[in-house]
Scaffold this active site. Structure first.
Site, PDB file in Angstrom:
ATOM      1  N   GLU A 181       0.844  -1.195   0.000  1.00  0.00           N
ATOM      2  CA  GLU A 181       0.000   0.000   0.000  1.00  0.00           C
ATOM      3  C   GLU A 181       0.874   1.237   0.000  1.00  0.00           C
ATOM      4  OE1 GLU A 181      -2.463  -0.155   3.491  1.00  0.00           O
ATOM      5  OE2 GLU A 181      -3.026  -2.229   3.111  1.00  0.00           O
ATOM      6  N   LYS A 185       2.193   4.626   1.672  1.00  0.00           N
ATOM      7  CA  LYS A 185       2.302   5.122   3.039  1.00  0.00           C
ATOM      8  C   LYS A 185       1.936   6.608   2.996  1.00  0.00           C
ATOM      9  CE  LYS A 185       5.273   4.896   7.097  1.00  0.00           C
ATOM     10  NZ  LYS A 185       5.089   6.247   7.575  1.00  0.00           N
ATOM     11  N   ASP A 204       1.284  10.277   3.864  1.00  0.00           N
ATOM     12  CA  ASP A 204       2.021  11.114   4.803  1.00  0.00           C
ATOM     13  C   ASP A 204       1.083  12.134   5.443  1.00  0.00           C
ATOM     14  OD1 ASP A 204       4.092  12.103   6.225  1.00  0.00           O
ATOM     15  OD2 ASP A 204       5.036  13.172   4.570  1.00  0.00           O
ATOM     16  N   TYR A 248      -7.217   2.358   5.900  1.00  0.00           N
ATOM     17  CA  TYR A 248      -6.492   1.158   5.490  1.00  0.00           C
ATOM     18  C   TYR A 248      -6.558   0.019   6.494  1.00  0.00           C
ATOM     19  CZ  TYR A 248      -3.153   3.989   8.138  1.00  0.00           C
ATOM     20  OH  TYR A 248      -2.571   4.777   9.073  1.00  0.00           O
ATOM     21  N   LYS A 290      10.741   3.442   3.392  1.00  0.00           N
ATOM     22  CA  LYS A 290      10.665   4.900   3.231  1.00  0.00           C
ATOM     23  C   LYS A 290      11.478   5.333   2.023  1.00  0.00           C
ATOM     24  CE  LYS A 290      10.178   7.286   7.039  1.00  0.00           C
ATOM     25  NZ  LYS A 290       9.233   8.162   7.719  1.00  0.00           N
ATOM     26  N   CYS A 305      17.900  45.224  11.641  1.00  0.00           N
ATOM     27  CA  CYS A 305      16.883  45.024  10.608  1.00  0.00           C
ATOM     28  C   CYS A 305      17.445  45.408   9.239  1.00  0.00           C
ATOM     29  CB  CYS A 305      15.649  45.862  10.913  1.00  0.00           C
ATOM     30  SG  CYS A 305      14.411  45.770   9.613  1.00  0.00           S
ATOM     31  N   CYS A 340      15.379  48.639   8.030  1.00  0.00           N
ATOM     32  CA  CYS A 340      15.387  49.959   8.654  1.00  0.00           C
ATOM     33  C   CYS A 340      16.536  50.166   9.635  1.00  0.00           C
ATOM     34  CB  CYS A 340      14.048  50.230   9.349  1.00  0.00           C
ATOM     35  SG  CYS A 340      13.793  49.237  10.833  1.00  0.00           S
ATOM     36  N   CYS A 343      12.046  42.701  14.024  1.00  0.00           N
ATOM     37  CA  CYS A 343      12.355  44.123  14.114  1.00  0.00           C
ATOM     38  C   CYS A 343      11.263  44.777  14.964  1.00  0.00           C
ATOM     39  CB  CYS A 343      12.373  44.725  12.713  1.00  0.00           C
ATOM     40  SG  CYS A 343      12.370  46.521  12.752  1.00  0.00           S
ATOM     41  N   CYS A 396       9.275  50.783  10.264  1.00  0.00           N
ATOM     42  CA  CYS A 396      10.044  49.878   9.415  1.00  0.00           C
ATOM     43  C   CYS A 396       9.264  49.662   8.108  1.00  0.00           C
ATOM     44  CB  CYS A 396      10.248  48.564  10.163  1.00  0.00           C
ATOM     45  SG  CYS A 396      11.053  47.305   9.181  1.00  0.00           S
TER      46      CYS A 396
HETATM   47  S1  IVH Z   1      -0.594   0.354   8.814  1.00  0.00           S
HETATM   48  C1  IVH Z   1      -0.461  -1.481  12.976  1.00  0.00           C
HETATM   49  N1  IVH Z   1      -0.835   1.404   6.439  1.00  0.00           N
HETATM   50  O1  IVH Z   1       2.366   5.162   9.027  1.00  0.00           O
HETATM   51  C2  IVH Z   1       0.132  -0.684  11.907  1.00  0.00           C
HETATM   52  N2  IVH Z   1       0.056   2.750   8.187  1.00  0.00           N
HETATM   53  O2  IVH Z   1       4.762   4.508  10.855  1.00  0.00           O
HETATM   54  C3  IVH Z   1      -0.805   0.316  11.431  1.00  0.00           C
HETATM   55  N3  IVH Z   1       0.542   5.049   7.500  1.00  0.00           N
HETATM   56  O3  IVH Z   1       1.036   5.379  12.251  1.00  0.00           O
HETATM   57  C4  IVH Z   1      -0.267   1.116  10.342  1.00  0.00           C
HETATM   58  N4  IVH Z   1      -0.107   4.858   5.430  1.00  0.00           N
HETATM   59  O4  IVH Z   1       0.004   6.789  10.422  1.00  0.00           O
HETATM   60  C5  IVH Z   1      -0.441   1.590   7.712  1.00  0.00           C
HETATM   61  N5  IVH Z   1      -1.156   2.229   4.291  1.00  0.00           N
HETATM   62  C6  IVH Z   1      -0.770   2.421   5.558  1.00  0.00           C
HETATM   63  C7  IVH Z   1      -0.277   3.655   6.013  1.00  0.00           C
HETATM   64  C8  IVH Z   1       0.133   3.778   7.339  1.00  0.00           C
HETATM   65  C9  IVH Z   1       0.382   5.676   6.341  1.00  0.00           C
HETATM   66  C10 IVH Z   1       1.112   5.679   8.727  1.00  0.00           C
HETATM   67  C11 IVH Z   1       0.295   5.491   9.963  1.00  0.00           C
HETATM   68  C12 IVH Z   1       1.190   4.849  10.972  1.00  0.00           C
HETATM   69  C13 IVH Z   1       2.535   5.156  10.422  1.00  0.00           C
HETATM   70  C14 IVH Z   1       3.488   4.071  10.835  1.00  0.00           C
END
Ligand code: IVH
Length: 680
Positions: A112, A114, A116, A224, A311, A405, A408, A423, A429
């Site tokens: 999946e 991740k 942010d 998710y 990551k 500054c 000014c 400042c 200013c």
């Molecule tokens: S699973 C029990 N799936 O990443 C584990 N986490 O560092 C539950 N996150 O705290 C997390 N996308 O905020 C999972 N597809 C995804 C995710 C995801 C983002 C975040 C989530 C978690 C952090 C873990």
């Protein structure tokens, strides 16, 4: 009545479907205009017939409630985080551990994105969203239900068969790039500090006290994780499909991978393709697909053994620091900016990077002419993340933050907890003065549009204006013949102040005298007092002199006003030049008081719902009492229900109503008790 209830239900169902099509499926099924018309019809009906209000009404998404302090909630099961990896070898090692523990040679993974953002837990009871919480420390988080309700892609009610109750779903709230850009643009216009990235903006938004402000921020959410076991779901892919069927937004990104090569493929594809996404991801997550396996693998105290995050490496280049320049903002904060030897990074040419503040420069131990590492992660603005100290010339000097500054020459100061130098010459200013005047004339403040397009610059340059009050004494002769240039779409344009322009300017200024008090208060540009707070403060105190006399403590009694804002207001009125400017503005006839209208006169009944029932001498008196409920910020409801806080009971109140109120434990007030309450 029945037909009204039916109409309300039909509108709710229809609007929710349109919302789903638009926010979850990205496939609009109605024009914005038609949607708004229907929403308005629903709002009107709900107001007139509150007893038929639906718990999943889309009108709940506009927010409105204020949360002074977020309640703590304990998670049913801890919200864990994930182990991080940065290479294929580490992922392979994870896979080996999984296979060894399960005693198998290969397992299927679901890969999946991740997302942010900020992780949230959503709790549904009987299909209704009853609680949303942040992760917090994993064991205990904050109750952010009011704010999460405003996220339109999150269902307020789940439809369908076999919805377990309670049901817990977890996922990530995030701010799409476009919404982030808009928010920072607004912040820049208001002279506020910008959010560094969409993730911080999401966190900041979810912690806001005013949910109607959150509603404006266009947050989104991907889910998710189904945290409630179900007999019909035995894989992670199955969980995602179940969530999709319940109309949660899950995206089209998850992929079932048989064996590691497919996992690596997924990673490689998204390492590039992530740049096309309208939101940030910081990696991918690989999860063992079979829930039975997940259970066998279990978790450590911190993270599950059945999932791992990979990551993405932020893109990074080495270039040279040419110089550091310093910018002075509207509020006087001085921001250092690194000028770099132009270098190409993640598809754009980078020439500058923000250094944020003096601490960052010191922490980097930045020296003149250093070779610096520049990174562009999820963030839109590139930043310097390190220096190559080994290549530094021996005689190179450390970068020292300016002491005066740059605009000014006033010595800079640094206030206690803040990282920023600023400042202190608020009034003279040049960039601060310019910022203050531009704020004063801006659309949401005094709305003097005829002074746009660089005209303020020339007024300042010619010394015609040195504080907002000076605008009101400008004369025709002073303005005629002035000239200014400004940039429009990167082209320089010349504006000459001819007869018509001058008349427009003077008319615009004169007309601004009619602007109501709450906007005048906002226009003053008191630090931290935004448009919404100004409105609330104005309505609470009703006049500028009342605000001037208020103590910090009295100011914090206003909804939305915290200690920092209160302190800033008190300090504003301690400044002799501010007082002089205010005096001159009042001489010019600006509104320094609320006009008395039928609109709310105080917030004494804020957050409370009333039913007025029975007779009170004359029918007019009953009407008056009903109007008072709203004038004092309360909510007038039509029927006795669990939502009612008080019943104002006159003579001959119907016995059925009286009994219902008593059953529900709702206090009955006499007319006198009610009036006393408004004066509280
Ligand atoms: S699973 C029990 N799936 O990443 C584990 N986490 O560092 C539950 N996150 O705290 C997390 N996308 O905020 C999972 N597809 C995804 C995710 C995801 C983002 C975040 C989530 C978690 C952090 C873990």
């Amino acid at each position: 009545m029945d037909t009204i209830a039916t109409r309300i239900k039909a509108l709710v169902a229809e609007l929710n479907t349109h919302n789903y099509n638009y926010y979850v499926l990205d496939n609009p099924s109605i024009s914005d205009y038609e949607f708004d018309m229907k929403l308005r019809e629903l709002q009107d009906l709900e107001e007139a017939y509150p007893q038929y209000r639906q718990p999943d009404s889309p009108t709940l998404r506009v927010g409105g409630g204020i949360t002074k302090r977020f309640a703590h909630v304990r998670h049913e099961r801890p919200m864990l985080s994930l182990g991080n990896t940065y290479s294929e070898e580490e992922i392979a090692a994870f896979d080996s551990r999984v296979c060894a523990a399960l005693g198998v040679s290969e397992v299927d993974y679901v890969c999946e994105l991740k997302f942010d953002g900020i992780s949230v837990s959503l709790l549904y009871e009987n299909g209704l969203l009853v609680r949303a919480a942040t992760r917090g420390d994993g064991v205990q988080g904050d109750d952010i239900t009011a704010n999460v309700r405003t996220i339109r892609s999150i269902p307020l009610k789940i439809k369908g068969e076999n919805v377990p109750s309670p049901l817990e779903v977890r996922g990530e709230v995030l701010m799409p790039h476009e919404a982030f850009r808009r928010l920072n643009e607004e912040k820049a216009e208001a002279g506020d500090t910008l959010f560094a990235n969409p993730r911080n903006a999401t966190g900041g938004s979810l912690k806001m006290q005013d949910s109607s402000e959150v509603a404006r921020r266009s947050l989104d959410a991907f889910l998710y994780f189904l945290n409630t076991p179900m007999e019909t779901v035995d894989t992670q892919m199955g969980s995602i499909e179940q969530l999709r069927q319940w109309h949660f937004k899950v995206g089209e990104y998850a992929r079932l991978c048989h064996g590691m090569p497919e996992v690596y493929d997924f990673i490689r594809i998204w390492d590039t393709k992530r740049r096309e996404l309208p939101f940030d991801i910081d990696g991918i997550v690989s999860k063992v697909n079979r829930l039975e396996y997940q259970e066998q693998l279990g978790s450590t105290a911190k993270s599950p053994r059945w999932a791992i995050a990979y990551k993405f490496k932020a893109e990074r280049v080495l270039t040279d620091l040419l110089s550091v320049s310093y910018q002075v903002g509207r509020t006087g904060v001085v921001t250092p900016v690194a000028n770099l030897r132009p270098v190409s990074l993640a598809g754009t040419t980078v020439k500058r990077a923000t250094l944020h503040n003096a601490d960052i420069i010191a922490n980097l131990d930045l020296h003149e002419g250093d070779a610096v590492y520049v990174e562009k992660g999820g963030e839109i603005i590139p930043k310097i993340v390190g220096v190559d100290a080994a290549s530094r010339k021996e005689d190179s000097r450390p970068v020292r933050f300016v002491t005066h500054c740059p605009a000014c020459g006033t010595p800079l100061v640094r206030s206690g907890e803040e990282a920023a130098f600023y400042c202190p010459d608020r009034h003279h200013c040049p960039p601060q003065l310019k910022g203050r005047i531009e704020h004063f004339i801006s659309r949401k403040a005094m709305n003097i549009e005829s002074l746009g397009e660089g005209k303020v610059d020339v007024l300042l340059k010619e010394g015609l204006v040195s504080r907002p009050a000076d605008l009101y004494t400008l004369t025709y002769d002073q303005l005629l013949g002035l000239e200014t240039t400004y940039l429009s779409n990167d082209k320089e344009r010349v504006v000459s102040f001819r007869e018509k322009t001058v008349q427009n300017i003077l008319d615009g200024i004169a007309k601004s005298r009619e602007v109501p008090f709450e906007r005048v208060l906002y226009a003053l540009g008191i630090r931290y007092v935004g448009e919404t707070s100004a409105k609330k403060i104005a309505r609470h105190f009703r006049s500028l002199s009342a605000i001037e006399q208020a103590s910090a403590e009295e100011l914090t009694a206003v909804e939305d006003v915290g200690a920092v804002m209160a302190e800033s207001i008190v300090r504003y009125f301690e400044d002799a030049e501010n007082i002089q400017n205010l005096y001159l503005l009042s001489q010019q006839g600006l509104h320094f008081e609320m006009e008395e209208t039928a609109a709310s006169v105080s917030e004494a009944l804020q957050g409370k719902s009333f039913v007025v029932s029975g007779s009170f001498g004359t029918p007019q008196r009953r009407k008056e009492l009903e109007q008072m409920v709203e004038q004092y910020g309360g909510k007038l409801l039509g029927a006795v229900s669990a939502k009612v806080d008080y019943v104002v009971a006159g003579e001959n109140m119907g016995p059925a109503k009286r009994e219902k109120a008593q059953q529900l434990g709702i206090p009955l007030l006499t007319e006198a008790e009610f009036v006393a309450m408004t004066q509280a």
